[in-house]
Design an enzyme around this catalytic site. Sequence first.
Site, short mmCIF file in Angstrom:
data_model
loop_
_atom_site.label_atom_id
_atom_site.label_comp_id
_atom_site.label_asym_id
_atom_site.label_seq_id
_atom_site.Cartn_x
_atom_site.Cartn_y
_atom_site.Cartn_z
N ASP A 163 0.82 -1.22 0.00
CA ASP A 163 0.00 0.00 0.00
C ASP A 163 0.85 1.27 0.00
O ASP A 163 0.52 2.25 0.66
CB ASP A 163 -0.94 0.04 1.22
CG ASP A 163 -1.72 -1.24 1.38
OD1 ASP A 163 -2.18 -1.75 0.36
OD2 ASP A 163 -1.84 -1.73 2.52
N LYS A 179 2.60 2.06 -5.13
CA LYS A 179 3.35 1.48 -6.27
C LYS A 179 2.61 1.66 -7.58
O LYS A 179 3.21 1.90 -8.61
CB LYS A 179 3.56 -0.03 -6.08
CG LYS A 179 4.79 -0.40 -5.33
CD LYS A 179 4.99 -1.90 -5.31
CE LYS A 179 3.80 -2.69 -4.87
NZ LYS A 179 3.29 -2.50 -3.53
N GLY A 182 -4.04 -4.39 -4.45
CA GLY A 182 -4.98 -3.39 -4.95
C GLY A 182 -4.20 -2.17 -5.37
O GLY A 182 -3.57 -1.52 -4.54
N HIS A 183 -4.13 -1.92 -6.66
CA HIS A 183 -3.39 -0.77 -7.16
C HIS A 183 -4.36 0.28 -7.66
O HIS A 183 -5.22 -0.02 -8.47
CB HIS A 183 -2.47 -1.17 -8.31
CG HIS A 183 -1.35 -2.06 -7.88
ND1 HIS A 183 -0.55 -2.74 -8.76
CD2 HIS A 183 -0.89 -2.36 -6.65
CE1 HIS A 183 0.35 -3.43 -8.06
NE2 HIS A 183 0.15 -3.21 -6.81
N GLN A 204 2.30 -6.01 -3.03
CA GLN A 204 2.57 -6.04 -1.59
C GLN A 204 3.93 -5.37 -1.28
O GLN A 204 4.23 -4.37 -1.91
CB GLN A 204 2.53 -7.49 -1.04
CG GLN A 204 1.13 -8.08 -0.99
CD GLN A 204 0.74 -8.80 -2.26
OE1 GLN A 204 1.53 -9.49 -2.86
NE2 GLN A 204 -0.50 -8.65 -2.66
P1 IMP Z 1 -2.95 -12.65 1.97
O1 IMP Z 1 -1.95 -12.17 0.99
O2 IMP Z 1 -4.37 -12.34 1.58
O3 IMP Z 1 -2.76 -14.08 2.33
O4 IMP Z 1 -2.72 -11.82 3.34
C1 IMP Z 1 -1.55 -11.99 4.13
C2 IMP Z 1 -1.13 -10.66 4.75
O5 IMP Z 1 -0.69 -9.78 3.73
C3 IMP Z 1 -2.25 -9.92 5.49
O6 IMP Z 1 -1.68 -9.22 6.58
C4 IMP Z 1 -2.75 -8.94 4.46
O7 IMP Z 1 -3.36 -7.81 5.04
C5 IMP Z 1 -1.45 -8.57 3.76
N1 IMP Z 1 -1.63 -8.13 2.36
C6 IMP Z 1 -1.89 -8.90 1.30
N2 IMP Z 1 -1.95 -8.16 0.18
C7 IMP Z 1 -1.71 -6.90 0.56
C8 IMP Z 1 -1.62 -5.66 -0.16
O8 IMP Z 1 -1.73 -5.59 -1.38
N3 IMP Z 1 -1.35 -4.57 0.58
C9 IMP Z 1 -1.15 -4.62 1.94
N4 IMP Z 1 -1.24 -5.74 2.64
C10 IMP Z 1 -1.51 -6.87 1.96
#
Ligand code: IMP
Length: 433
Positions: A13, A16, A40-41, A222
Site C-alpha cells: 500500500d 506502487k 490493490g493498485h 505487496q
Molecule cells: P494474503 O496475501 O491475503 O494471504 O494476506 C496476508 C497478509 O498480507 C495480510 O496481513 C494482508 O493484510 C497482507 N496483504 C496482502 N496483500 C496486501 C496488499 O496488497 N497490501 C497490503 N497488505 C496486503
Amino acid sequence: MPTAVIVGGQFGDCGKGKIVDYYAKDADIVVRFQGGSNAGHTVVVGDETFKFHLIPSGVIQNKRVIIGNGVVVDLEVLNKEIETLKSKGKNVDLLISDRANIVLPFHKTLDGIEETFRGKSEVGTTRRGIGPTYTDKVARSGLRVIDILDDDVLNQKLDELIPIKQRILRDVFQSKETVSKGNILSYCLKYREKIKDYVGDASLEIDQAIKQKKKILFEGAQGTLLDIDHGTYPYVTSSNPVAGGACIGAGIGPKKIDTVIGVLKGYITRVGAGPLPTELKDHTGDRIREKGKEFGTTTGRPRRCGWFDGVILRYAVRVNSLDGLAITKLDVLGGLEKVKICTAYKFNGKILNEFPASLKVLERCEPVYEELDGWPDFTEEEEWKKIAKKRYVDLPKELKIYLERIEKIAGIPIYLISVGPERESTICLKKIF
Ligand code: IMP
C-alpha cells in the site's frame, strides 16, 4: 539493459500503482510477477480512478501487460478487470503465463475457514484464497492456466484435487461447504473461453523482448515486509514480493535486471496482524489515516499508521539490492509541527541496527527516533500540484531535510517523490529508461 523492477519497501500500500504508471509511460511492457487479487493498485488519471487487483497498472498507458507465472490468477476477478477496461474503451494487450496457478473458489473458502480456525493468531489475510493456492502450488497439486485449456488434463487434475479438498473441509474443519467437480469444471470452462486467447509463454516473450532491447518494467505487489521469506513471518503473504521474485515469477535470470526501485511512503502503514514497531496509536496516527485515506483498496480495512522506519528502509535496500527510492504521500505529513524518523530499535537496553528475525524480539523493540521540523500543510491539492511543477530545490526546506535524511539512512538516492495521487503531483529526479 532497459529492465527495471519496482517493489514495495514496507508492508504494501505504498503507492506502487502510481509509480509504475508514471514510469510505464516510457516502457514497452509491464509485467506482474507475484501475488494475486490480494493486491490493490489505484491509479488516478484526470477524473477517472482505476483500481486493479491483477492486471498490471501499465494497461492504462496502453502498454503490453503480462501476468507472469508467479502470479496466482483469480479468473473471475481477471475477467471483470478485462471487461471493465474494455467498457472504458481501453485496449487490453494482455498475455497470461500458461504456467501461472489458478485460484479456485474453494481456495477462498479455505482461506476464510483457516483464518477463523487460527482465532486470535489469525494472519488477517485478504481472504482472496492466496495462501491456499500457493500451498497447492508448492504441494504440486495446483491447477495451472495451461491445464484448463486441455479437457483431459483438467478432468484428471480435478479428479485428484477435489476429493482431497472435500475431505479437508468436511473432516478437518467440520465445514458444511461442499466442493463439487461439476461446479468447478463449469467454472473453469466458463472462464477458459474468456481468457484463452490471452494465454502464452510469458518467459519466452520477455526473453525475446529483452533481446530486442525493449523497455520492461516488473511490477511487484505487496511489499518486502510481507515477503514469505524476508517478511515478518508468519504475518506475511505467501509469495515473494522482493526483487528476486521478479526472476522466478517472470521466468528470467538475475543478470537480466538492470535497475531496482523501492517504493516507500513518507510514513508507514500495515493492514492485518503482525508487529509494526513505529505504530502510532494516538491522534497523530488517526490524522495520518484520515488524511492519507489509509483504508484498504481490496478489503476496505483501516490501516495501522506509524512514523517512517529507517531500520526497515535499510533492510529493504539490502534484501532487494535497491538502486533508488520513490517516496510517496509526503503531502499527508504536511502541517505537522514535528515529524519523526526511526533510526534504530532498542531491545533489552541494547541498540539494534538490523531488522530482527524473531517476532518476539520485534514486538518488544522500542523505536529510537530522530525528530525533525515538519513542513507546511497545503490544504488544496492544487497547491501541491503547483509545488510538484517546480524543481526539487523549490520544495519546502524542511521537506528537503527530511528527504535528505532518508537518503542518508538508505545509502542510496531518491529517484522520485510523490505529493498527491495524480500523475502531475510527482517530481522525478532520475529517469530509469
Ligand atoms: P494474503 O496475501 O491475503 O494471504 O494476506 C496476508 C497478509 O498480507 C495480510 O496481513 C494482508 O493484510 C497482507 N496483504 C496482502 N496483500 C496486501 C496488499 O496488497 N497490501 C497490503 N497488505 C496486503
